[in-house]
Scaffold this motif. Structure first.
Motif, mmCIF file in Angstrom:
data_model
loop_
_atom_site.group_PDB
_atom_site.id
_atom_site.type_symbol
_atom_site.label_atom_id
_atom_site.label_comp_id
_atom_site.label_asym_id
_atom_site.label_seq_id
_atom_site.Cartn_x
_atom_site.Cartn_y
_atom_site.Cartn_z
ATOM 1 N N LEU B 78 0.855 -1.195 0.000
ATOM 2 C CA LEU B 78 0.000 0.000 0.000
ATOM 3 C C LEU B 78 0.890 1.244 0.000
ATOM 4 O O LEU B 78 1.816 1.337 0.797
ATOM 5 N N PRO B 79 0.647 2.219 -0.909
ATOM 6 C CA PRO B 79 1.476 3.429 -0.921
ATOM 7 C C PRO B 79 1.472 4.107 0.448
ATOM 8 O O PRO B 79 0.452 4.139 1.129
ATOM 9 N N THR B 80 2.648 4.636 0.833
ATOM 10 C CA THR B 80 2.828 5.112 2.197
ATOM 11 C C THR B 80 1.804 6.168 2.598
ATOM 12 O O THR B 80 1.263 6.120 3.692
ATOM 13 N N LEU B 81 1.557 7.128 1.714
ATOM 14 C CA LEU B 81 0.640 8.196 2.107
ATOM 15 C C LEU B 81 -0.805 7.704 2.203
ATOM 16 O O LEU B 81 -1.598 8.245 2.956
ATOM 17 N N TRP B 82 -1.123 6.659 1.448
ATOM 18 C CA TRP B 82 -2.472 6.077 1.555
ATOM 19 C C TRP B 82 -2.673 5.446 2.923
ATOM 20 O O TRP B 82 -3.800 5.327 3.410
ATOM 21 N N ALA B 83 -1.563 5.022 3.495
ATOM 22 C CA ALA B 83 -1.658 4.383 4.811
ATOM 23 C C ALA B 83 -1.886 5.407 5.917
ATOM 24 O O ALA B 83 -2.160 5.040 7.050
ATOM 25 N N LEU B 84 -1.756 6.703 5.577
ATOM 26 C CA LEU B 84 -1.885 7.751 6.605
ATOM 27 C C LEU B 84 -3.223 7.686 7.342
ATOM 28 O O LEU B 84 -3.247 7.546 8.564
ATOM 29 N N PRO B 85 -4.356 7.745 6.635
ATOM 30 C CA PRO B 85 -5.623 7.660 7.368
ATOM 31 C C PRO B 85 -5.827 6.305 8.046
ATOM 32 O O PRO B 85 -6.395 6.248 9.133
ATOM 33 N N VAL B 86 -5.335 5.243 7.405
ATOM 34 C CA VAL B 86 -5.496 3.913 8.007
ATOM 35 C C VAL B 86 -4.757 3.846 9.336
ATOM 36 O O VAL B 86 -5.286 3.346 10.340
ATOM 37 N N SER B 87 -3.521 4.402 9.349
ATOM 38 C CA SER B 87 -2.736 4.403 10.580
ATOM 39 C C SER B 87 -3.460 5.150 11.684
ATOM 40 O O SER B 87 -3.501 4.710 12.838
ATOM 41 N N GLY B 88 -4.018 6.312 11.317
ATOM 42 C CA GLY B 88 -4.762 7.095 12.300
ATOM 43 C C GLY B 88 -5.930 6.307 12.853
ATOM 44 O O GLY B 88 -6.164 6.270 14.064
ATOM 45 N N LEU B 89 -6.638 5.643 11.961
ATOM 46 C CA LEU B 89 -7.831 4.893 12.366
ATOM 47 C C LEU B 89 -7.462 3.720 13.277
ATOM 48 O O LEU B 89 -8.104 3.487 14.314
ATOM 49 N N VAL B 90 -6.418 2.990 12.879
ATOM 50 C CA VAL B 90 -6.005 1.828 13.688
ATOM 51 C C VAL B 90 -5.566 2.288 15.075
ATOM 52 O O VAL B 90 -5.944 1.698 16.096
ATOM 53 N N ALA B 91 -4.781 3.388 15.122
ATOM 54 C CA ALA B 91 -4.320 3.895 16.421
ATOM 55 C C ALA B 91 -5.506 4.322 17.279
ATOM 56 O O ALA B 91 -5.541 4.072 18.485
#
Lengths: 301, 319
Positions: B78-91
């Protein structure tokens, strides 16, 4: 079964050390409602001072082993108590009436300061205690070969705890400490000098913590300048486990945590040993926030 | 927002915008660190400053975000910047899950529990939990982020990415401060019992504050992972949480400009004294003690809202 009992006695030795440190936390918390984060570092100072005094005076050769070690312990306890008193006077007294958070941050600052002062003095590497100090003998206890040092640690911590317990329960000064812990204002009205009680608490707690440091040095043979925070956290867990502010609670909590940890490391997982005590902490705060013998800590909101 | 503050923000924006043009790569990288810490401290400020919850395990949420990005990027591509919202959500989900049972604890007990949570997360990462985190070596080979076809890899490119995110955060958090949610948090910080009595659902708001703060820390973790391309448990230790706690308290708990100043002082200033690297933490501890004794509220404390005279007169005139 042999393995189990070895781990049990090991747990009791480590637990005795936790209990000695926990007493410092619980007494300070009882009287001042402050988590003294620097307490773990005072424990480290005890370990380092013990090492320095051992290697510079050779008391054990001059006075014989037992008298030498007792004198060493007295010196270490006195010096660490002095550091504790200075800390109280310089850092905690001016903050007595400020918000809780500032006192906590100040205590953290003191912890960082003490830790790094030690690092600058001794260097960052791990230091070792002089070897062959105590005979590497084992003692036969009910058919179990237990290292002598382990018995010394258990005995020393139990004796110190018993003395403290009697002091707090039976003497007039001990009664003053208990009164100040219940209600400082009322204690003051009864003619108790609360400032002196707090100073006393900051002498006794660090003295016991320093003694614990010395015992860790003798038991494990090596010390590092950062070891204070992990021991400190575990001792605090022990204090909460027993019920914070409660002196017998700290003793029970310390011994219990030591045994839980030793058995957990032996039978569950060594790699998760440190996580186990934090899990115990969280579990106890969720299930029984008052600890085994203590006051209530959760807001009912 | 007062006019003085707006002017300060405008000046700061201009100075920072020009900074990479005159500074060398090393100092730009220092400013990148300041930016990341500013983001983390701003996110902690929601929990600690606004809601008054003593959280000293914030590095755990940061770690969850960084590891989420690293795992999604290296395993699934997954492209790194696409993971930005996912990371926020998981955290945020992680925070809501772990904070739920302990949210009702009183001040310092919460502090100790959050320290414990932070340590458990770190130990879990070291022990390679689920075989995903790579143990104490961590994860490596995280792809650089790509924005509109431009691959971001040099310090000054990251500078604009990070500080744009800081600017957005400052704007959003100022809006949040004025919102119903922000006011509710401030209320329950000052007096939880009165807040509960006035119909603020204390438990829910505390939990929301935790989730929101964690979400932002998780997204910062994403930026950190993208910048470093290697992450390991070492970067998310207890001292990281302490540092964040300090930035908030020294700068001024609850005050956004204070937290920004705190990030500059705590992260940026020590870089000026690199020659005394070993004595740095010693001085740091000393400053903490002295500051708390002489200036308890932090350097730029939160100013309480005052009513204007005209408002008072209007209120009096109203029937």
């Amino acid at each position: 079964m042999e393995h189990f009992f070895q781990q049990l006695t090991n747990g009791l030795a480590v637990g005795g050390i936790y209990a000695l440190i926990a007493l410092g936390y619980t007494m300070v918390y009882g009287v001042m409602k402050l988590i003294n984060f620097a307490h773990g570092d005072l424990f480290t100072y005890g370990a380092y001072l013990g090492m320095t005094l051992l290697t510079s005076f050779f008391l054990q050769d001059r006075l014989g082993l037992v008298a030498g070690l007792v004198l060493l312990a007295v010196m270490v306890m006195g010096l660490v108590a002095l550091i504790g008193a200075v800390l109280e006077r310089a850092v905690y007294r001016p903050l007595r009436d400020s918000p809780r958070l500032s006192a906590v941050v100040s205590a953290l600052g003191a912890s960082i300061f003490l830790q790094n002062a030690l690092m600058l003095l001794y260097g960052a590497r791990v230091h070792v205690y002089p070897e062959d100090l105590l005979p590497q003998a084992t003692v036969n206890v009910l058919g179990l070969e237990v290292p002598l040092m382990r018995i010394v640690v258990v005995l020393a911590s139990v004796v110190m705890m018993a003395v403290l317990y009697l002091f707090v329960q039976k003497t007039k000064i001990g009664t003053a400490i208990r009164a100040a812990a219940i209600d400082q204002g009322a204690a003051r009205l009864m003619g108790i000098d609360v400032n002196r009680v707090i100073l006393l608490v900051f002498l006794i707690g660090p003295a016991l913590g320093g003694a614990a440091g010395l015992l860790v040095g003798l038991y494990y043979g090596q010390v590092s300048f950062t070891m204070g925070w992990l021991y400190g956290m575990k001792a605090f867990t022990a204090a909460i486990l027993g019920g914070i502010g409660n002196i017998p609670g700290a003793m029970v909590g310390g011994l219990l945590l030591g045994v839980i940890e030793a058995l957990g490391a032996a039978y569950l997982s060594l790699a998760w040993k440190d996580a186990l005590s934090f899990l115990v902490l969280i579990f106890i705060l969720i299930v029984r926030p008052t600890g085994l013998l203590g006051e209530r800590v959760a807001d009912k909101v | 927002m007062s006019r003085g503050l707006l002017v300060s923000y405008a000046v700061l924006t201009l100075v920072l915008f020009g900074a990479p043009l005159v500074l060398d790569a090393y100092w730009v990288d220092v400013l990148n660190s300041v930016g990341l810490y500013a983001l983390l401290a701003l996110s902690l400020n929601i929990i600690l400053g606004d809601a008054g919850l003593f959280n000293m395990g914030h590095a755990a949420f940061y770690a969850v975000g960084a590891y989420t990005t690293a795992i999604l990027n290296t395993r699934l591509g997954l492209p790194t910047l696409w993971a930005l919202p996912v990371s926020g959500l998981v955290a945020a989900l992680f925070a809501a899950l772990v904070a739920r049972p302990v949210i009702h604890l009183r001040g310092d007990y919460l502090l100790i529990v959050t320290i414990g949570l932070g340590e458990i997360v770190r130990i879990a990462l070291v022990n390679d939990v689920f075989g995903l985190t790579g143990g104490s070596n961590g994860l490596f080979g995280i792809a650089r982020p790509t924005l509109f076809g431009l691959k971001i890899r040099r310090p000054h490119e990251f500078f604009y990415l990070i500080w744009a995110f800081v600017a957005l955060t400052v704007f959003l958090f100022h809006r949040l401060e004025q919102s119903r949610f922000g006011r509710a948090l401030n209320y329950l910080r000052e007096d939880p019992v009165a807040a509960e009595g006035s119909g603020v659902n204390t438990g829910r708001y505390r939990l929301l504050a935790f989730a929101l703060g964690a979400a932002w820390a998780g997204m910062t973790g994403n930026l950190y992972a993208a910048k470093m391309t290697i992450i390991s448990p070492e970067s998310f230790s207890f001292w990281e949480s302490v540092l964040l706690f300090l930035i908030v308290i020294l700068g001024g708990s609850g005050s956004i400009p204070g937290v920004l100043l705190g990030a500059f002082l705590v992260v940026g200033l020590p870089e000026l004294f690199r020659g005394f690297a070993s004595a740095r933490m010693l001085v740091f501890g000393l400053v903490m003690m002295v500051l708390m004794v002489f200036r308890t509220q932090g350097l730029l404390p939160l100013r309480t809202v005052r009513f204007k005279k005209s408002d008072l007169q209007r209120a009096k005139a109203a029937p």
